[in-house]
Design a protein around this motif. Structure first.
Motif, PDB file in Angstrom:
ATOM      1  N   CYS A 240      47.855  42.907  55.209  1.00 58.72           N
ATOM      2  CA  CYS A 240      46.559  42.776  54.529  1.00 58.72           C
ATOM      3  C   CYS A 240      46.735  43.095  53.048  1.00 58.72           C
ATOM      4  N   CYS A 267      47.552  35.326  49.782  1.00 60.63           N
ATOM      5  CA  CYS A 267      46.390  36.188  49.548  1.00 60.63           C
ATOM      6  C   CYS A 267      46.674  37.100  48.368  1.00 60.63           C
ATOM      7  N   GLU A 284      39.406  38.928  46.157  1.00 61.54           N
ATOM      8  CA  GLU A 284      40.512  38.330  46.911  1.00 61.54           C
ATOM      9  C   GLU A 284      40.533  36.828  46.666  1.00 61.54           C
ATOM     10  N   LEU A 286      42.475  33.283  47.772  1.00 58.09           N
ATOM     11  CA  LEU A 286      43.247  32.699  48.863  1.00 58.09           C
ATOM     12  C   LEU A 286      43.702  31.307  48.444  1.00 58.09           C
TER      13      LEU A 286
END
Length: 756
Positions: A240, A267, A284, A286
């Motif tokens: 993560c 990510c 974030e 992507l």
């Protein structure tokens, strides 16, 4: 009487005595006392009037002299800073030369004379902080905040006071802020990549449009949920980027495969810190890198296949550069020279062959490098005969940079080769054509924009993203090619970022200001502009990588690729309840129906009965929410004929329920026909192989009979002659056996690579 305060009492008394000579002494004394009291009161009133005027002037000065005082009849007692001031003129209801109302409401409609602030205050209204715009043709609009209140004396309105404040600067700042917010919001929403904002506990605040499209959800469905919950998980991902960013408090980047989406994602999590240094938000980003990952896998597979194909032949294969130095060899070459691959790389022909042979090879290499055409010759050395073929290898600029040298020992098979050469050549050509057609039909081709067009559009759009677009110019250089905006020139106020492709810098993105601007975090550029130009450079690099990967897969068949790019796939959207909602115009070319004829219809009604079982299997997968790839279905054309389509389908999900399907259908009717032709060709290969075996048996059996008959002969010379001829025929049969074995090897190779 208005001048009595300037006269002495005795003079006034004398005036009265002259006017009334019959007054007695006591009356005159009383009159004198009254006149003196009246004069004293008049002086007090005059002093109070002066004091009131001073207080009024002080009040107007205290509010910046931004006010108007009316009397009870609407007359202007005082107006500051002057009746010719633009704001004063508008508040007094005066009109400009064009006849338009000088004062307007914020929405733009003019203010009627009876609704002016002063008139409303005289009617008893109290106005607090009302906004108005002062418009004058040819001039800049002024914005004011106006307050007005009536002056009430003994319950009666005796006047009104209007005060204002010029807030033009504040209004302009507010509008610039709104424009900036609109620009930032538009940039955020229209980014091609997925951008999301979340709290440290993974609670999603929002995504941009690309994020909602990826998830197939609305902002209301996403807001307040955990990021992992959107994927159907109960906890955070094992790898993560957000968790790493929370720990390091700096941007973290991870690459991972998301099985729920069936995509590879890059990510990037960037923490936003509060004044206390704690993480307040996580931004974030992507990036879908599935195409890049698949291209890398295909490249590795292609390299492994190329190495296997290079090492498999018995021929000696070497690759040399323009100077004639070996840069790669196959296993046959290492066995022939008795050296390892590492030892051979870097050597030249003069180090491997005698001087006369080395000179022949050097001359041939120079010939191929100069002409760009392949050449073939026979080489004899140490009693052996070799067939050497030199192939030029060109770079992207069509320059010969490498030469492939394939050398085959033909000493023992030269005579047999003459009989089989044409047939073998024809067979190899057919196999090569079939293999290429099969590979090209497997690759999904869609027409797109060229790199030149992409770079041209990007460089024209770059200046609009900078703080001073009117003074910004841009240039992109990629591998010697240059794309620039008009009036571009290098200046001291420059910002640049390299374009990197496969860890190699191939160009530069440059943005310059044509004149000096105030200093920011990066010269005259903002910190966000640095991030923007870096992002643009990275995206250009990834675009080049994608084009390069595509070119590597398709360069061997550019003509066929152009034909494929000019074709169009049939794309349609179908809902379970309402049928086809949209279908692309390609359906006219593929099935013969116009789009209007198929809107509202069910696709199943046009499926040929023999394809219904496969169609139903695809429907079951879609109902489970699974995508379907490579589904081959035969449809009925409008003219009654059949058309094979390869379907790639994705379910349409709403509220966790599949309500329809998106479908891309490619016409593979021609490929089906080609597969039938390919099957016929391989059947012919099988028959040829059987004929090789039968021919060998038919020759061997009579030879054995002839050889047995020689034992009955008594003449030794004849016997030896017959045995010699039998042995000669046997050698031919053995050559046929080797040809049969090679044919079997070709067949097995094709089967191994699923080409049959």
């Amino acid at each position: 009487m208005e001048e009595l305060h300037n006269e002495y009492p005795a003079d006034i008394l004398q005036m009265l005595q002259d006017a009334a000579p019959t007054l007695d002494r006591r009356s005159r004394e009383r009159l004198k006392a009254g006149i003196e009291a009246l004069i004293a009161e008049n002086r007090n009133l005059a002093a109070r009037a002066v004091q009131v005027e001073l207080e009024r002037d002080a009040l107007l000065a205290a509010i910046g002299r931004q006010g108007i005082v009316y009397d009870a009849d609407g007359g202007v007692v005082v107006a500051g800073p002057g009746k010719e001031n633009r704001i004063v003129r508008a508040l007094l209801g005066r009109r400009d030369t064009s006849g338009d109302a000088a004062i307007r409401y914020p929405a733009g409609e003019p203010v009627r004379p009876e609704d002016l602030p002063g008139h409303r205050a005289l009617r008893g209204e109290t106005l607090k902080s009302c906004r108005f715009a002062i418009h004058e043709p040819g001039g800049e609009d002024l914005h004011v905040v106006v307050s007005a209140s009536p002056i009430v004396m003994d319950g009666v309105i005796s006047g009104a006071v209007v005060a204002w404040q010029d807030v033009t600067g504040e209004e302009q700042t507010r509008r610039r802020l709104e424009e900036a917010n609109t620009l930032l919001e538009g940039l955020f929403e229209n980014l091609g990549d997925i951008v999301g904002v979340q709290l440290p506990d993974h609670t999603i605040l929002r995504y941009n449009r690309a994020g909602y499209e990826m998830l197939g959800m609305t902002p209301e469905e996403v807001r307040g949920r955990k990021c992992y919950d959107l994927l159907g998980r109960t906890g955070p991902c094992t790898v993560c980027a957000t968790a790493r960013a929370l720990e390091s408090r700096k941007r973290e980047v991870v690459e991972k495969f998301v099985p729920e989406l069936g995509r590879y994602l890059e990510c990037r999590a960037s923490p936003i810190l509060d004044p206390q240094g704690e993480v307040a938000f996580i931004v974030e980003q992507l990036y879908d890198i599935t195409d890049r990952k698949r291209a890398e896998d295909e490249r590795r597979e292609s390299e492994a296949t190329a190495r296997a194909l290079l090492d498999a032949p018995e021929e000696m294969i070497v690759l040399v550069d323009a100077e004639g130095r070996l840069i790669d060899v196959n296993e046959t070459a290492t066995r022939r020279f008795g050296l390892s691959r590492e030892a051979l790389i870097g050597m030249t022909a003069s180090e491997l062959f005698p001087p006369d042979v080395a000179e022949v090879y050097a001359a041939r290499l120079r010939e191929v490098a100069a002409s760009g055409r392949r050449t073939r010759f026979e080489d004899t050395r140490e009693g052996r005969r070799y067939d050497a073929v030199l192939y030029p290898v060109r770079d992207a600029h069509d320059t010969v940079t490498r030469i492939a040298v394939i050398t085959r020992d033909i000493t023992e098979i030269k005579q047999a080769e003459d009989a089989l050469r044409k047939r073998t050549h024809d067979l190899n050509e057919r196999v090569k054509e079939l293999s290429t057609l099969y590979e090209l039909s497997r690759i999904i081709e869609q027409p797109g924009t060229s790199l030149d067009e992409i770079f041209g559009e990007v460089v024209r759009a770059l200046p609009s993203g900078w703080q001073y677009p009117e003074d910004a110019v841009a240039r992109i250089t990629v591998r010697g090619r240059e794309y620039r905006t008009e009036q571009f020139r290098e200046t001291p106020w420059r910002q640049a970022s390299p374009v990197i492709v496969n860890a190699e810098t191939v160009g530069m993105v440059v943005v310059c200001y044509l004149r000096e601007r105030p200093e920011e975090s990066d010269g005259p550029f903002l910190r966000e502009e640095r991030a923007l130009i870096d992002t643009v450079a990275r995206r250009l690099g990834r675009t080049i990588e994608r084009f390069q990967a595509r070119e590597c897969l398709l360069k061997s068949e550019s003509q066929f690729r152009e034909i494929m790019q000019q074709s169009f796939d049939m794309i349609y959207t179908c809902y379970h309840e309402s049928g086809i909602a949209y279908i692309s115009p390609a359906v006219m070319r593929i099935l013969g129906y116009s789009p209007d004829e198929l809107i509202g219809c069910k696709c199943r009604d046009y499926v040929v009965p023999s394809s219904l079982p496969a169609w139903e299997e695809g429907r079951k997968k879609i109902t489970r929410g699974e995508p379907v790839e490579g589904l081959e279905i035969e449809f009925r054309r409008k003219d009654g004929s059949g058309a094979f389509l390869e379907l790639n389908e994705s379910p349409i999900v709403r509220d966790r329920t599949v309500v329809g399907v998106h479908v891309v259908g490619r016409d593979i009717t021609e490929r089906k026909h080609e597969e039938q032709l390919r099957q016929q060709a391989f059947e012919q290969i099988e028959r040829n192989i059987e004929q090789f075996a039968i021919l060998g048996d038919h020759i061997r059996q009579p030879l054995q009979v002839i050889l047995g008959m020689t034992e009955l002969l008594e003449e030794e010379t004849a016997v030896e002659r017959i045995q010699e001829q039998v042995e000669r025929i046997n050698s031919y049969v053995r050559e046929l056996d080797r040809g049969w074995i090679e044919s079997r090897q070709v067949r097995e190779f094709l089967r191994k690579h699923e080409l049959t």
